[in-house]
Design a protein around this motif. Structure first.
Motif, PDB file in Angstrom:
ATOM      1  N   TYR A   1      49.120  40.371  39.756  1.00 53.39           N
ATOM      2  CA  TYR A   1      48.998  41.794  40.039  1.00 53.39           C
ATOM      3  C   TYR A   1      47.587  42.124  40.517  1.00 53.39           C
ATOM      4  CZ  TYR A   1      48.549  46.804  39.297  1.00 53.39           C
ATOM      5  OH  TYR A   1      48.285  48.141  39.475  1.00 53.39           O
ATOM      6  N   GLN A   2      46.587  41.608  39.830  1.00 49.20           N
ATOM      7  CA  GLN A   2      45.204  41.873  40.225  1.00 49.20           C
ATOM      8  C   GLN A   2      44.899  41.310  41.614  1.00 49.20           C
ATOM      9  OE1 GLN A   2      43.127  43.896  38.702  1.00 49.20           O
ATOM     10  NE2 GLN A   2      44.649  44.262  37.117  1.00 49.20           N
ATOM     11  N   ARG A   3      45.417  40.124  41.911  1.00 49.31           N
ATOM     12  CA  ARG A   3      45.222  39.511  43.226  1.00 49.31           C
ATOM     13  C   ARG A   3      45.866  40.366  44.313  1.00 49.31           C
ATOM     14  NH1 ARG A   3      48.545  36.751  46.091  1.00 49.31           N
ATOM     15  NH2 ARG A   3      49.964  36.376  44.380  1.00 49.31           N
ATOM     16  N   LEU A   4      47.106  40.796  44.074  1.00 48.45           N
ATOM     17  CA  LEU A   4      47.799  41.632  45.052  1.00 48.45           C
ATOM     18  C   LEU A   4      47.123  42.990  45.218  1.00 48.45           C
ATOM     19  CD1 LEU A   4      51.499  40.832  44.123  1.00 48.45           C
ATOM     20  CD2 LEU A   4      50.291  40.153  46.207  1.00 48.45           C
ATOM     21  N   LYS A   5      46.623  43.537  44.126  1.00 45.99           N
ATOM     22  CA  LYS A   5      45.926  44.821  44.195  1.00 45.99           C
ATOM     23  C   LYS A   5      44.671  44.698  45.059  1.00 45.99           C
ATOM     24  CE  LYS A   5      43.816  48.252  41.131  1.00 45.99           C
ATOM     25  NZ  LYS A   5      43.507  48.565  39.734  1.00 45.99           N
ATOM     26  N   LYS A   6      43.901  43.627  44.876  1.00 48.35           N
ATOM     27  CA  LYS A   6      42.705  43.411  45.685  1.00 48.35           C
ATOM     28  C   LYS A   6      43.068  43.206  47.156  1.00 48.35           C
ATOM     29  CE  LYS A   6      39.861  41.524  41.991  1.00 48.35           C
ATOM     30  NZ  LYS A   6      39.212  40.353  41.428  1.00 48.35           N
ATOM     31  N   ALA A   7      44.149  42.467  47.414  1.00 47.50           N
ATOM     32  CA  ALA A   7      44.586  42.235  48.796  1.00 47.50           C
ATOM     33  C   ALA A   7      45.026  43.545  49.442  1.00 47.50           C
ATOM     34  CB  ALA A   7      45.723  41.215  48.825  1.00 47.50           C
ATOM     35  N   LYS A   8      45.709  44.403  48.688  1.00 51.51           N
ATOM     36  CA  LYS A   8      46.140  45.696  49.222  1.00 51.51           C
ATOM     37  C   LYS A   8      44.941  46.561  49.568  1.00 51.51           C
ATOM     38  CE  LYS A   8      48.830  49.804  48.387  1.00 51.51           C
ATOM     39  NZ  LYS A   8      48.996  50.863  47.486  1.00 51.51           N
ATOM     40  N   ILE A   9      43.961  46.596  48.703  1.00 48.03           N
ATOM     41  CA  ILE A   9      42.759  47.389  48.952  1.00 48.03           C
ATOM     42  C   ILE A   9      42.039  46.883  50.205  1.00 48.03           C
ATOM     43  CG2 ILE A   9      40.459  47.962  48.055  1.00 48.03           C
ATOM     44  CD1 ILE A   9      41.799  48.035  45.235  1.00 48.03           C
ATOM     45  N   ALA A  10      41.914  45.569  50.346  1.00 47.33           N
ATOM     46  CA  ALA A  10      41.258  44.997  51.527  1.00 47.33           C
ATOM     47  C   ALA A  10      42.042  45.322  52.801  1.00 47.33           C
ATOM     48  CB  ALA A  10      41.122  43.483  51.360  1.00 47.33           C
ATOM     49  N   ALA A  11      43.364  45.231  52.722  1.00 43.57           N
ATOM     50  CA  ALA A  11      44.196  45.550  53.887  1.00 43.57           C
ATOM     51  C   ALA A  11      44.086  47.027  54.253  1.00 43.57           C
ATOM     52  CB  ALA A  11      45.653  45.176  53.609  1.00 43.57           C
ATOM     53  N   GLU A  12      44.025  47.890  53.258  1.00 41.30           N
ATOM     54  CA  GLU A  12      43.873  49.322  53.518  1.00 41.30           C
ATOM     55  C   GLU A  12      42.535  49.622  54.187  1.00 41.30           C
ATOM     56  OE1 GLU A  12      44.547  51.122  49.696  1.00 41.30           O
ATOM     57  OE2 GLU A  12      46.681  51.405  50.118  1.00 41.30           O
ATOM     58  N   LYS A  13      41.474  48.969  53.729  1.00 41.80           N
ATOM     59  CA  LYS A  13      40.162  49.180  54.355  1.00 41.80           C
ATOM     60  C   LYS A  13      40.173  48.721  55.814  1.00 41.80           C
ATOM     61  CE  LYS A  13      37.391  49.037  50.156  1.00 41.80           C
ATOM     62  NZ  LYS A  13      36.398  48.322  49.361  1.00 41.80           N
ATOM     63  N   ALA A  14      40.808  47.576  56.070  1.00 43.84           N
ATOM     64  CA  ALA A  14      40.896  47.083  57.444  1.00 43.84           C
ATOM     65  C   ALA A  14      41.728  48.019  58.308  1.00 43.84           C
ATOM     66  CB  ALA A  14      41.498  45.677  57.456  1.00 43.84           C
ATOM     67  N   LEU A  15      42.828  48.504  57.767  1.00 42.33           N
ATOM     68  CA  LEU A  15      43.694  49.428  58.501  1.00 42.33           C
ATOM     69  C   LEU A  15      42.965  50.727  58.809  1.00 42.33           C
ATOM     70  CD1 LEU A  15      46.528  50.134  59.610  1.00 42.33           C
ATOM     71  CD2 LEU A  15      47.098  50.960  57.320  1.00 42.33           C
TER      72      LEU A  15
END
Length: 85
Positions: free
Chosen positions: A28-42
């Protein structure tokens, strides 16, 4: 009346239970960090209006996921109640 009791029980315990369970979950923590990074890139490549629409859609998805968990919890609680009787 019984549904109100189950919903009250859900409200009292669910947020603590889920946050404790997910807070310690590595995936969950890994996916949460990946989502945040993807949102920043988007956010850096789309216009502000598109970003606002994305956030609105994400909020709706979160509400749907919450409703899904609540339904699963209430169904489990109702099954448990039936087994007790």
């Amino acid at each position: 009346m019984e549904n109100q009791k189950l919903e009250a029980c859900y409200s009292e315990h669910s947020s603590t239970i889920f946050s404790e369970m997910l807070g310690e979950d590595e995936d969950y923590q890994r996916l949460k960090k990946a989502k945040i990074a993807a949102e920043k890139a988007l956010q850096s490549v789309i216009c502000q209006e598109a970003w606002k629409q994305y956030l609105a859609l994400d909020e709706i998805c979160n509400e749907l996921e919450c409703a899904r968990y609540k339904t699963m919890y209430l169904a489990g609680a109702a099954d448990c109640k039936k087994l007790e009787e």
